[in-house]
Design a protein around this motif. Structure first.
Motif, PDB file in Angstrom:
ATOM      1  N   PHE A  31     100.700  67.488 123.213  1.00 33.03           N
ATOM      2  CA  PHE A  31     100.888  66.961 122.033  1.00 33.03           C
ATOM      3  C   PHE A  31     101.947  65.703 122.817  1.00 33.03           C
ATOM      4  CE2 PHE A  31     103.706  66.260 118.744  1.00 33.03           C
ATOM      5  CZ  PHE A  31     103.076  65.745 117.898  1.00 33.03           C
ATOM      6  N   LEU A  32     103.498  65.435 123.613  1.00 32.86           N
ATOM      7  CA  LEU A  32     103.838  65.022 123.287  1.00 32.86           C
ATOM      8  C   LEU A  32     103.788  63.653 124.269  1.00 32.86           C
ATOM      9  CD1 LEU A  32     107.612  66.898 123.072  1.00 32.86           C
ATOM     10  CD2 LEU A  32     106.888  65.301 121.777  1.00 32.86           C
ATOM     11  N   ASN A  33     103.038  64.444 125.217  1.00 34.82           N
ATOM     12  CA  ASN A  33     102.743  63.333 125.917  1.00 34.82           C
ATOM     13  C   ASN A  33     101.702  61.664 125.311  1.00 34.82           C
ATOM     14  OD1 ASN A  33     102.603  62.631 128.647  1.00 34.82           O
ATOM     15  ND2 ASN A  33     100.301  62.742 128.718  1.00 34.82           N
ATOM     16  N   GLY A  34     101.019  62.287 124.225  1.00 37.34           N
ATOM     17  CA  GLY A  34     100.142  61.271 123.903  1.00 37.34           C
ATOM     18  C   GLY A  34     100.946  60.711 122.554  1.00 37.34           C
ATOM     19  N   ILE A  35     102.172  60.611 122.277  1.00 38.81           N
ATOM     20  CA  ILE A  35     102.597  59.680 121.206  1.00 38.81           C
ATOM     21  C   ILE A  35     104.509  59.345 121.894  1.00 38.81           C
ATOM     22  CG2 ILE A  35     101.384  61.055 119.054  1.00 38.81           C
ATOM     23  CD1 ILE A  35     103.542  63.008 119.028  1.00 38.81           C
ATOM     24  N   ILE A  36     104.947  59.864 122.598  1.00 42.15           N
ATOM     25  CA  ILE A  36     106.319  59.129 123.738  1.00 42.15           C
ATOM     26  C   ILE A  36     106.104  57.953 124.494  1.00 42.15           C
ATOM     27  CG2 ILE A  36     107.044  61.467 121.980  1.00 42.15           C
ATOM     28  CD1 ILE A  36     107.835  61.777 125.049  1.00 42.15           C
ATOM     29  N   THR A  37     107.077  57.825 124.519  1.00 42.04           N
ATOM     30  CA  THR A  37     106.746  56.307 126.148  1.00 42.04           C
ATOM     31  C   THR A  37     107.258  57.111 127.188  1.00 42.04           C
ATOM     32  OG1 THR A  37     109.441  56.030 125.449  1.00 42.04           O
ATOM     33  CG2 THR A  37     107.586  54.723 124.168  1.00 42.04           C
ATOM     34  N   LEU A  56     106.759  55.227 118.891  1.00 42.27           N
ATOM     35  CA  LEU A  56     106.268  53.806 118.886  1.00 42.27           C
ATOM     36  C   LEU A  56     105.413  53.798 117.506  1.00 42.27           C
ATOM     37  CD1 LEU A  56     105.577  52.215 122.541  1.00 42.27           C
ATOM     38  CD2 LEU A  56     107.896  52.248 120.920  1.00 42.27           C
ATOM     39  N   ASN A  57     104.880  52.454 116.987  1.00 47.41           N
ATOM     40  CA  ASN A  57     103.664  52.485 116.060  1.00 47.41           C
ATOM     41  C   ASN A  57     102.145  52.227 116.666  1.00 47.41           C
ATOM     42  OD1 ASN A  57     103.903  49.900 116.053  1.00 47.41           O
ATOM     43  ND2 ASN A  57     104.889  49.612 113.685  1.00 47.41           N
ATOM     44  N   ALA A  58     101.401  52.456 116.460  1.00 43.49           N
ATOM     45  CA  ALA A  58     100.277  51.764 116.610  1.00 43.49           C
ATOM     46  C   ALA A  58     100.293  50.448 117.740  1.00 43.49           C
ATOM     47  CB  ALA A  58      99.135  51.767 116.343  1.00 43.49           C
ATOM     48  N   GLN A  59     101.513  48.920 116.595  1.00 40.87           N
ATOM     49  CA  GLN A  59     101.267  47.999 116.896  1.00 40.87           C
ATOM     50  C   GLN A  59     101.925  48.260 118.426  1.00 40.87           C
ATOM     51  OE1 GLN A  59     100.960  48.763 113.629  1.00 40.87           O
ATOM     52  NE2 GLN A  59      99.119  48.185 114.063  1.00 40.87           N
ATOM     53  N   GLY A  60     102.790  48.707 118.676  1.00 34.99           N
ATOM     54  CA  GLY A  60     103.799  49.122 119.803  1.00 34.99           C
ATOM     55  C   GLY A  60     105.437  48.626 119.647  1.00 34.99           C
ATOM     56  N   MET A  95     102.030  64.640 111.062  1.00 31.74           N
ATOM     57  CA  MET A  95     100.926  63.745 110.989  1.00 31.74           C
ATOM     58  C   MET A  95     100.160  63.600 112.211  1.00 31.74           C
ATOM     59  SD  MET A  95     100.554  59.352 110.041  1.00 31.74           S
ATOM     60  CE  MET A  95     100.928  59.360 111.936  1.00 31.74           C
ATOM     61  N   TYR A  96     100.289  63.621 113.851  1.00 34.02           N
ATOM     62  CA  TYR A  96      99.696  64.247 114.495  1.00 34.02           C
ATOM     63  C   TYR A  96      99.449  65.961 115.358  1.00 34.02           C
ATOM     64  CZ  TYR A  96     100.907  58.994 115.320  1.00 34.02           C
ATOM     65  OH  TYR A  96     101.010  57.644 115.915  1.00 34.02           O
ATOM     66  N   LYS A  97      99.999  66.209 114.608  1.00 34.75           N
ATOM     67  CA  LYS A  97     100.228  67.371 115.259  1.00 34.75           C
ATOM     68  C   LYS A  97      98.301  68.164 114.693  1.00 34.75           C
ATOM     69  CE  LYS A  97     101.761  72.446 114.152  1.00 34.75           C
ATOM     70  NZ  LYS A  97     100.406  72.665 113.797  1.00 34.75           N
ATOM     71  N   LEU A  98      97.862  68.341 113.862  1.00 34.95           N
ATOM     72  CA  LEU A  98      96.551  68.067 113.308  1.00 34.95           C
ATOM     73  C   LEU A  98      96.068  69.949 114.074  1.00 34.95           C
ATOM     74  CD1 LEU A  98      94.494  65.257 115.051  1.00 34.95           C
ATOM     75  CD2 LEU A  98      95.247  65.238 112.019  1.00 34.95           C
ATOM     76  N   ARG A  99      95.150  69.947 114.912  1.00 38.29           N
ATOM     77  CA  ARG A  99      95.464  71.349 115.507  1.00 38.29           C
ATOM     78  C   ARG A  99      95.717  72.198 116.900  1.00 38.29           C
ATOM     79  NH1 ARG A  99      88.731  71.830 114.610  1.00 38.29           N
ATOM     80  NH2 ARG A  99      88.876  71.054 112.372  1.00 38.29           N
ATOM     81  N   LYS A 201     102.261  57.588 133.125  1.00 35.70           N
ATOM     82  CA  LYS A 201     101.953  58.088 132.329  1.00 35.70           C
ATOM     83  C   LYS A 201     100.547  57.814 131.925  1.00 35.70           C
ATOM     84  CE  LYS A 201     102.998  59.014 128.510  1.00 35.70           C
ATOM     85  NZ  LYS A 201     103.744  59.496 127.569  1.00 35.70           N
ATOM     86  N   GLY A 202      99.586  58.049 131.297  1.00 35.51           N
ATOM     87  CA  GLY A 202      98.677  58.083 130.607  1.00 35.51           C
ATOM     88  C   GLY A 202      98.721  57.839 129.100  1.00 35.51           C
ATOM     89  N   CYS A 203      97.468  57.041 128.149  1.00 36.93           N
ATOM     90  CA  CYS A 203      97.864  55.703 126.843  1.00 36.93           C
ATOM     91  C   CYS A 203      98.832  57.099 126.566  1.00 36.93           C
ATOM     92  CB  CYS A 203      96.074  55.919 126.953  1.00 36.93           C
ATOM     93  SG  CYS A 203      95.564  55.194 127.567  1.00 36.93           S
ATOM     94  N   TYR A 204      99.436  56.588 125.278  1.00 37.35           N
ATOM     95  CA  TYR A 204      99.735  56.689 124.671  1.00 37.35           C
ATOM     96  C   TYR A 204     100.027  55.873 123.390  1.00 37.35           C
ATOM     97  CZ  TYR A 204     103.614  53.824 126.358  1.00 37.35           C
ATOM     98  OH  TYR A 204     104.970  52.821 127.081  1.00 37.35           O
TER      99      TYR A 204
END
Length: 308
Positions: A31-37, A56-60, A95-99, A201-204
């Motif tokens: 989960f964190l890998n997709g939303i932190i730098t 970050l927000n979607a605009q970086g 908000m990002y947690k979802l399932r 790392k991968g995308c975030y």
């Protein structure tokens, strides 16, 4: 001050308090890998005990920063965050947690955030086992301790304002109280040099702006420590900075120190390291002097000149 080892409980911080979150659950690292730098897998694999990172927000643009500590549990992380902005961070995580199988809890009532600063930069590790501040060893050490587990103090615990002055003298801003949430460009606030960003790392969320700016190789503005003569007038947050003979602003005061402290200003590097005098507020305002932090990589500030 560099020869002493000064402790401070920064849970009661000069610009608000530090809070502690517990992040857990079997999906927490994914989960964190997709939303932190930064790359949380270094914590999962035991390669690091603590890391500094940003959300970050979607605009970086910068939203929040955090210090993540491995707890020794298979899926447990403690996060040292700006408590004033903790509700917003918790809303973002949910908000990002979802399932995802992960949970977030405020455990600030059970933990304190401590720093140990003023140590020599050559000291890699001390007998107490506290981790070196993950941003730069020149900031000393930083850790989370259970309430009541105060260290054996060599000196009386310092006021958190002294730690803040120490950090500002290094040119390091911390938290949305000092790094404008929703507008700050992370590389301009030196997060790339403070070990907050993984470029492998991968995308975030927000990665595109960070990667594009990094691989382009030019950051024209950066946060710098600045000092001024008290007799020339006080600095105030939000003041524009002007170079002698220039009509347009070359930066802005971000954090205003007290009369004897260091302020932080976001400045165009060509102006900061040029030969023209800089003034804050107006062309007749206080004269400011930028200082290049000792931890900066040698190439910072020369990229634009070299490409030209």
């Amino acid at each position: 001050m560099r020869e002493k080892k000064i402790f401070v409980n920064i849970t009661n911080h000069a610009r608000g308090v530090r809070g502690v979150l517990h992040l857990g659950g079997e999906d927490v690292y994914h989960f964190l890998n997709g939303i932190i730098t930064n790359d949380p897998n270094f914590l999962r694999k035991g390669a690091k005990d603590v890391m500094y990172t940003a959300f970050l927000n979607a605009q970086g643009r910068f939203l929040h920063d955090a210090f993540l500590y491995a707890t020794g549990e298979p899926f447990g992380i403690l996060a040292d965050v700006d408590k004033a902005h903790m509700p917003a961070l918790m809303r973002l995580l949910r908000m990002y947690k979802l399932r995802a199988k992960m949970d977030v809890r405020d455990v600030s009532d059970s933990f304190d955030v401590w720093a140990r600063f003023g140590i020599k930069s050559s000291e890699k590790a001390l007998e107490d086992g506290w981790p070196i501040d993950p941003r730069t060893e020149k900031l000393g050490q930083r850790t989370i301790l259970p309430k009541g587990a105060e260290p054996a103090l060599e000196l009386p615990a310092s006021d958190s304002a002294l730690y803040e002055q120490w950090r500002h003298s290094m040119g390091v801003a911390e938290g949305p109280s000092e790094i404008p949430s929703g507008s700050a460009v992370p590389l301009e606030y030196n997060l790339d040099g403070l070990n907050a960003i993984s470029f492998t790392k991968g995308c975030y969320v927000g990665q595109e702006l960070i990667a594009r700016t990094h691989f382009r190789g030019i950051v024209r503005k950066r946060l710098l420590p600045v000092t001024s003569e008290p007799s020339s007038g006080p600095l105030e947050e939000g003041m524009d900075v002007y170079a002698e003979g220039a009509a347009r602003s070359v930066g802005k005061v971000v954090v205003a120190g007290n009369s004897s402290g260091t302020s932080l200003a976001l400045l165009r590097l060509q102006a900061a390291f040029g030969d023209r005098q800089l003034r804050a507020g107006s062309k007749e305002g206080p004269v400011i002097q930028p200082h290049r932090p000792s931890w900066w990589p040698p190439e910072w500030g020369t990229e634009e000149h070299e490409q030209q």
